[in-house]
Design a protein around this motif. Structure first.
Motif, PDB file in Angstrom:
ATOM      1  N   TYR A 294       0.841  -1.191   0.000  1.00 57.15           N
ATOM      2  CA  TYR A 294       0.000   0.000   0.000  1.00 57.15           C
ATOM      3  C   TYR A 294       0.886   1.255   0.000  1.00 57.15           C
TER       4      TYR A 294
ATOM      5  N   SER B 214      -2.316   0.056   9.371  1.00 56.35           N
ATOM      6  CA  SER B 214      -2.524  -0.325   7.974  1.00 56.35           C
ATOM      7  C   SER B 214      -3.588   0.542   7.314  1.00 56.35           C
ATOM      8  N   SER B 215      -3.590   1.829   7.701  1.00 56.81           N
ATOM      9  CA  SER B 215      -4.489   2.798   7.050  1.00 56.81           C
ATOM     10  C   SER B 215      -5.971   2.461   7.183  1.00 56.81           C
TER      11      SER B 215
ATOM     12  N   GLY C  94      -9.633   3.048   7.919  1.00 56.51           N
ATOM     13  CA  GLY C  94     -10.607   4.100   8.143  1.00 56.51           C
ATOM     14  C   GLY C  94     -11.351   3.775   9.434  1.00 56.51           C
TER      15      GLY C  94
ATOM     16  N   ARG D 103     -16.129  -1.167  12.476  1.00 57.73           N
ATOM     17  CA  ARG D 103     -14.827  -1.609  12.993  1.00 57.73           C
ATOM     18  C   ARG D 103     -14.676  -1.285  14.473  1.00 57.73           C
TER      19      ARG D 103
ATOM     20  N   GLN E  63      -9.628  -3.508  -3.271  1.00 58.16           N
ATOM     21  CA  GLN E  63      -8.962  -4.462  -2.368  1.00 58.16           C
ATOM     22  C   GLN E  63      -9.973  -5.017  -1.365  1.00 58.16           C
TER      23      GLN E  63
ATOM     24  N   THR F  95     -11.717  -3.579   2.319  1.00 63.87           N
ATOM     25  CA  THR F  95     -11.476  -2.144   2.504  1.00 63.87           C
ATOM     26  C   THR F  95     -12.778  -1.342   2.449  1.00 63.87           C
TER      27      THR F  95
ATOM     28  N   TYR G 296     -13.113   0.993   0.493  1.00 59.76           N
ATOM     29  CA  TYR G 296     -13.326   1.245  -0.950  1.00 59.76           C
ATOM     30  C   TYR G 296     -14.177   0.142  -1.553  1.00 59.76           C
TER      31      TYR G 296
ATOM     32  N   GLU H 255     -12.292   9.943   4.789  1.00 60.90           N
ATOM     33  CA  GLU H 255     -12.216   9.122   5.998  1.00 60.90           C
ATOM     34  C   GLU H 255     -11.044   9.545   6.872  1.00 60.90           C
TER      35      GLU H 255
ATOM     36  N   ILE I 228      -8.181   8.139   9.337  1.00 59.06           N
ATOM     37  CA  ILE I 228      -7.422   6.892   9.418  1.00 59.06           C
ATOM     38  C   ILE I 228      -6.799   6.756  10.804  1.00 59.06           C
TER      39      ILE I 228
END
Ligand code: ARG
Length: 253
Positions: free
Chosen positions: A41, A95-96, A98, A103, A141, A144, A146, A208, A210
C-alpha cells in the motif's frame, strides 16, 4: 468489510476477550512492539527488500521510539488484520484503517493519524466519475472501505475484489478492470510510479479518518499511542515524515 465477517469478528473478539493480550508493561519489558500491516500500500506501508517502509512505517517506528521499544513488522492479509489483533497476533495494526462504526465494534482506534479519502483511478480514457462507472468493471482491495463503497454504487458492471492493493492496481494497469477505487494518496503514488499507464484521478467518493487499531479494551496501550502521537505531532517528527512522502502535512485539520 462484509457485514457477516464483521459480526463474526465482533463475536470472536468477545469470545477471546482477555486471552493473552500484552499490556503496556509487558510490551515495554520485552522491548518489542508487534505491528500488523498489509504492505502493498505505497506510500503508506510497502516493502523494500525485506524491510517494511513508507509513511506509516516511519510513523509507527517514531511512536515506538517514544515508547522506548522497537517495531517488529508482521505483514498479513488486509482482511485478516483486525481478527489477528483480537487473537493477539499483534499489539497494534497500522494499515491505514478508516475509523468506521462497524470496525469500532471489534477494535479500538487511537486518534486519527491522517485524513484522506477514496477516489476513482483510471486510465485517461477510462471512467472517472460515478456516472461514467455505469456498466464498468471496478477493482478494489478485499475488506477495505473502498470495496464497501464500490459495492453500494448503483449500476456498476462488476466490482471485483483482490487480496492485496497491488493486485487491484495491477488490474487497471493491464486493462482487465476499467477503474480502481483506492486512497487518494495511493492513487497519486501509482500515477507517479507508472507514468506510461497515463493514470488519472477522478471523483472523490468519500472522506475518511485513518487510525491505528488496538485490541478492544486495551485502554492503556491506546492511551500510550495517543500520547506518543501527540508528541511526534508537536515536535516536528510527524511533519518531517509527512513532507518526505507527500510534500505536505496530511494530519487531519
Ligand atoms: N483506508 C482503507 C480502509 O480503511 C484501505 C486501507 C488499505 N490498507 C492497506 N494497507 N492495504 O479500508
Amino acid at each position: 468489510m462484509h457485514k457477516y465477517a464483521l459480526a463474526s469478528l465482533t463475536l470472536l473478539s468477545c469470545a477471546l476477550g482477555s486471552a493473552s493480550a500484552r499490556d503496556l508493561a509487558a510490551i515495554k519489558a520485552s522491548g518489542v512492539l508487534y505491528v500488523g500491516t498489509e504492505p502493498t500500500y505505497a506510500p503508506f506501508t510497502y516493502t523494500q527488500g525485506k524491510k517494511v517502509v513508507g509513511f506509516e512505517a516511519e510513523l509507527a517506528e517514531a511512536l515506538a521510539r517514544k515508547l522506548g521499544v522497537k517495531v517488529e513488522w508482521r505483514p498479513s492479509g488486509f482482511d485478516t488484520l483486525l481478527i489477528g489483533l483480537s487473537r493477539d497476533r499483534f499489539d497494534l495494526v497500522v494499515s491505514s484503517h478508516g475509523i468506521t462504526p462497524e470496525r469500532q465494534k471489534a477494535v479500538d482506534f487511537a486518534n486519527p493519524h491522517y485524513c484522506s479519502g477514496g477516489v476513482v483511478l483510471a486510465k485517461a480514457s477510462g471512467p472517472l466519475t460515478v456516472a461514467a462507472l455505469k456498466g464498468k468493471a471496478v477493482a478494489v482491495q478485499l475488506g477495505t472501505t473502498y470495496a464497501q463503497r464500490a459495492q453500494k454504487l448503483p449500476g456498476l458492471g462488476s466490482v471485483r475484489t483482490y487480496p492485496t492493493n497491488a493486485d487491484a492496481l495491477q488490474m487497471v494497469l493491464n486493462g482487465r478492470a476499467d477503474a480502481f477505487v483506492t486512497d487518494r494518496f495511493v492513487a497519486l503514488e501509482a500515477r507517479k510510479k507508472f507514468p506510461q499507464a497515463n493514470l488519472k484521478l477522478g471523483e472523490m467518493l468519500f472522506q475518511e479518518k485513518i487510525g491505528i487499531a488496538v485490541k478492544k479494551g486495551n485502554a492503556p496501550l491506546r492511551g500510550a499511542v495517543n500520547t506518543a502521537l501527540r508528541g511526534v505531532m508537536a515536535d516536528g517528527t510527524y511533519q518531517k515524515i509527512s513532507t518526505k512522502y507527500f510534500g505536505e502535512d496530511i494530519r487531519c485539520k
